[in-house]
Motif scaffolding. Structure first.
Motif, PDB file in Angstrom:
ATOM      1  N   HIS A 194      -3.900  -0.454   6.928  1.00 16.30           N
ATOM      2  CA  HIS A 194      -3.791  -1.889   6.678  1.00 16.30           C
ATOM      3  C   HIS A 194      -3.520  -2.659   7.973  1.00 16.30           C
ATOM      4  O   HIS A 194      -4.134  -3.705   8.213  1.00 16.30           O
ATOM      5  CB  HIS A 194      -2.662  -2.131   5.675  1.00 16.30           C
ATOM      6  CG  HIS A 194      -2.398  -3.566   5.378  1.00 16.30           C
ATOM      7  ND1 HIS A 194      -3.380  -4.443   4.978  1.00 16.30           N
ATOM      8  CD2 HIS A 194      -1.241  -4.292   5.420  1.00 16.30           C
ATOM      9  CE1 HIS A 194      -2.857  -5.651   4.781  1.00 16.30           C
ATOM     10  NE2 HIS A 194      -1.563  -5.582   5.060  1.00 16.30           N
TER      11      HIS A 194
ATOM     12  N   GLN B 137      -6.127 -10.059  -4.710  1.00 20.16           N
ATOM     13  CA  GLN B 137      -6.945 -10.794  -3.739  1.00 20.16           C
ATOM     14  C   GLN B 137      -7.212 -12.228  -4.197  1.00 20.16           C
ATOM     15  O   GLN B 137      -7.209 -13.152  -3.378  1.00 20.16           O
ATOM     16  CB  GLN B 137      -8.268 -10.071  -3.494  1.00 20.16           C
ATOM     17  CG  GLN B 137      -9.153 -10.739  -2.450  1.00 20.16           C
ATOM     18  CD  GLN B 137      -8.445 -10.935  -1.125  1.00 20.16           C
ATOM     19  OE1 GLN B 137      -7.796 -10.019  -0.620  1.00 20.16           O
ATOM     20  NE2 GLN B 137      -8.552 -12.133  -0.551  1.00 20.16           N
TER      21      GLN B 137
ATOM     22  N   ARG C 199       0.816  -1.216   0.000  1.00 19.94           N
ATOM     23  CA  ARG C 199       0.000   0.000   0.000  1.00 19.94           C
ATOM     24  C   ARG C 199       0.848   1.264   0.000  1.00 19.94           C
ATOM     25  O   ARG C 199       0.618   2.153  -0.825  1.00 19.94           O
ATOM     26  CB  ARG C 199      -1.003  -0.072   1.153  1.00 19.94           C
ATOM     27  CG  ARG C 199      -2.033  -1.171   0.895  1.00 19.94           C
ATOM     28  CD  ARG C 199      -2.569  -1.827   2.157  1.00 19.94           C
ATOM     29  NE  ARG C 199      -3.300  -3.044   1.808  1.00 19.94           N
ATOM     30  CZ  ARG C 199      -2.710  -4.250   1.686  1.00 19.94           C
ATOM     31  NH1 ARG C 199      -1.414  -4.393   1.919  1.00 19.94           N
ATOM     32  NH2 ARG C 199      -3.427  -5.305   1.352  1.00 19.94           N
TER      33      ARG C 199
ATOM     34  N   GLY D  37      -5.903  -4.985  -8.246  1.00 21.43           N
ATOM     35  CA  GLY D  37      -6.331  -5.247  -6.874  1.00 21.43           C
ATOM     36  C   GLY D  37      -7.143  -6.522  -6.761  1.00 21.43           C
ATOM     37  O   GLY D  37      -6.979  -7.304  -5.816  1.00 21.43           O
TER      38      GLY D  37
ATOM     39  N   THR E  99      -5.839  -1.786  -1.512  1.00 22.78           N
ATOM     40  CA  THR E  99      -4.458  -2.242  -1.651  1.00 22.78           C
ATOM     41  C   THR E  99      -3.736  -1.500  -2.765  1.00 22.78           C
ATOM     42  O   THR E  99      -2.569  -1.121  -2.616  1.00 22.78           O
ATOM     43  CB  THR E  99      -4.418  -3.755  -1.934  1.00 22.78           C
ATOM     44  OG1 THR E  99      -4.986  -4.453  -0.818  1.00 22.78           O
ATOM     45  CG2 THR E  99      -2.995  -4.247  -2.167  1.00 22.78           C
TER      46      THR E  99
ATOM     47  N   GLU F 165      -0.366   2.310   5.295  1.00 20.50           N
ATOM     48  CA  GLU F 165       0.134   1.108   5.961  1.00 20.50           C
ATOM     49  C   GLU F 165      -0.521   0.925   7.328  1.00 20.50           C
ATOM     50  O   GLU F 165      -0.872  -0.201   7.710  1.00 20.50           O
ATOM     51  CB  GLU F 165       1.656   1.172   6.110  1.00 20.50           C
ATOM     52  CG  GLU F 165       2.266  -0.082   6.729  1.00 20.50           C
ATOM     53  CD  GLU F 165       2.072  -1.348   5.895  1.00 20.50           C
ATOM     54  OE1 GLU F 165       2.214  -2.454   6.451  1.00 20.50           O
ATOM     55  OE2 GLU F 165       1.771  -1.237   4.682  1.00 20.50           O
TER      56      GLU F 165
ATOM     57  N   SER G 290     -10.532  -5.646  -0.341  1.00 21.43           N
ATOM     58  CA  SER G 290      -9.081  -5.715  -0.397  1.00 21.43           C
ATOM     59  C   SER G 290      -8.483  -5.002  -1.605  1.00 21.43           C
ATOM     60  O   SER G 290      -7.574  -4.190  -1.470  1.00 21.43           O
ATOM     61  CB  SER G 290      -8.631  -7.183  -0.411  1.00 21.43           C
ATOM     62  OG  SER G 290      -7.247  -7.292  -0.483  1.00 21.43           O
TER      63      SER G 290
END
Length: 347
Positions: free
Chosen positions: A94, A240, A64, A236, A207, A91, A203
């Protein structure tokens, strides 16, 4: 533990590496200062900070902040505009999401160590403290996750209205996607369309797409938002879907997470959803916990091959989009190479 971000072998990475090092130093310094502040007058007041710092030190891919900085540099941003706090913020967002996700999934392993809630629950049990050990651990983990998000909000606060709107959308869709993930697991109904949507919103966007766009906005290039949206959403989702395959077929020693956790939690991933549509035995195998046999059926049903094909299509979409972006050739090459590294990783 040394962080292991995903890099390509192109000339554009020098500035990116330098800025990522600043992010690492910034995170360590910020959390160290906060730990000192919250330890007064009682050192236990710093426990949530220490939980966050421990997870930061444990490593991770740093995707990220990497994409936030890449978006900034690809947009021609001047490092004097200071993208570092934003990269730190994504971050920490996350980290907070991971802590909460481990509680929701009842997972006891993250980055090769006990998860926050599992560690505190164990401490409670070993000391024979009052109350329920599980609830104690989960309560402290929820607070640590909330604190990580609070720090992230503080770091992003000075960037202006456009960045604030993007940030709010990222946080909101992350929560929405996580809610759908929980609901779909409870219902356990095969729905490939919903499974893909969940992969994107819980996600994929936070991300890659949103961090890229945040970087571009900080650089003053709002015009890149649309092309970064196509690239970022496609990549992205691929990210995932690869994560789902790693969970299904990988090992804890490589991923640092429990293998097969999605099976145990009845997560309605695209992989499982497709397999259930084509193989009547899959549902029963999940419910029986027969995961070795389940993996065999994920292959023979064609679900694994379909997901791999879809990942390849998503990578092509991302590369096509970035190939037409109004950025330098150097950064087109860098982002194209990153697409393959993200989609075809093994952890």
């Amino acid at each position: 533990m040394t962080t292991a971000p995903i890099f390509t072998a192109t000339a554009a990475r020098a500035e990116l590496i330098a800025l990522l090092r600043e992010v690492e130093v910034g995170l360590a310094d910020h959390l160290a200062l906060e730990a000192v502040r919250r330890a007064d007058p009682d050192p236990r007041g710093a426990l949530p900070v220490m939980d966050i710092a421990s997870l930061v030190r444990a490593g991770g891919k740093r995707l990220r902040p990497l994409f936030c900085l890449a978006g900034f540099l690809a947009a021609g941003g001047d490092p004097g505009a200071s993208p570092i706090p934003a990269a730190m913020a994504v971050e920490l967002l996350h980290i907070g999401a991971l802590i909460h996700d481990d509680v929701m999934d009842d997972s006891d392993l993250r980055r090769g160590s006990l998860t926050v809630h599992a560690r505190h629950a164990l401490e409670h049990k070993q000391n024979s403290w009052r109350g329920e050990s599980r609830r104690y651990g989960e309560a402290l983990a929820i607070l640590a996750g909330d604190l990580a998000w609070t720090y992230a909000d503080g770091l992003i606060a000075d960037y202006g209205a456009a960045v604030a709107r993007e940030w709010c959308e990222m946080r909101t869709e992350l929560c929405s996607g996580q809610a759908l993930d929980v609901i779909a697991a409870a219902e356990f109904a095969a729905d490939p369309v919903l499974a893909r949507h969940i992969a994107v919103v819980k996600s994929g966007r936070y991300t890659i797409q949103r961090p890229l766009t945040l970087g571009a906005l900080i650089a003053g290039r709002a015009d890149l938002a649309s092309v970064f949206a196509i690239y970022g959403e496609a990549l992205g989702e691929a990210f995932q879907l690869r994560d789902d395959l790693i969970d299904a077929f990988g090992t804890s020693s490589v991923s640092g997470k429990p293998a097969g956790l999605d099976f145990q939690q009845h997560k309605m991933t695209l992989l499982i959803s497709l397999a259930m549509r084509h193989d009547a035995e899959v549902r029963a195998l999940v419910e029986q916990g027969a995961f070795d046999e389940l993996r065999y059926h994920l292959v023979t049903s064609g679900a694994l091959g379909t997901v791999e094909d879809h990942i390849a299509d998503l990578v092509r979409t991302a590369r096509t989009a970035i190939g037409e972006a109004p950025i330098s050739d150097e950064w087109r090459d860098e982002l194209c190479a990153l697409a393959a590294r993200v989609a075809y990783r093994d952890r």
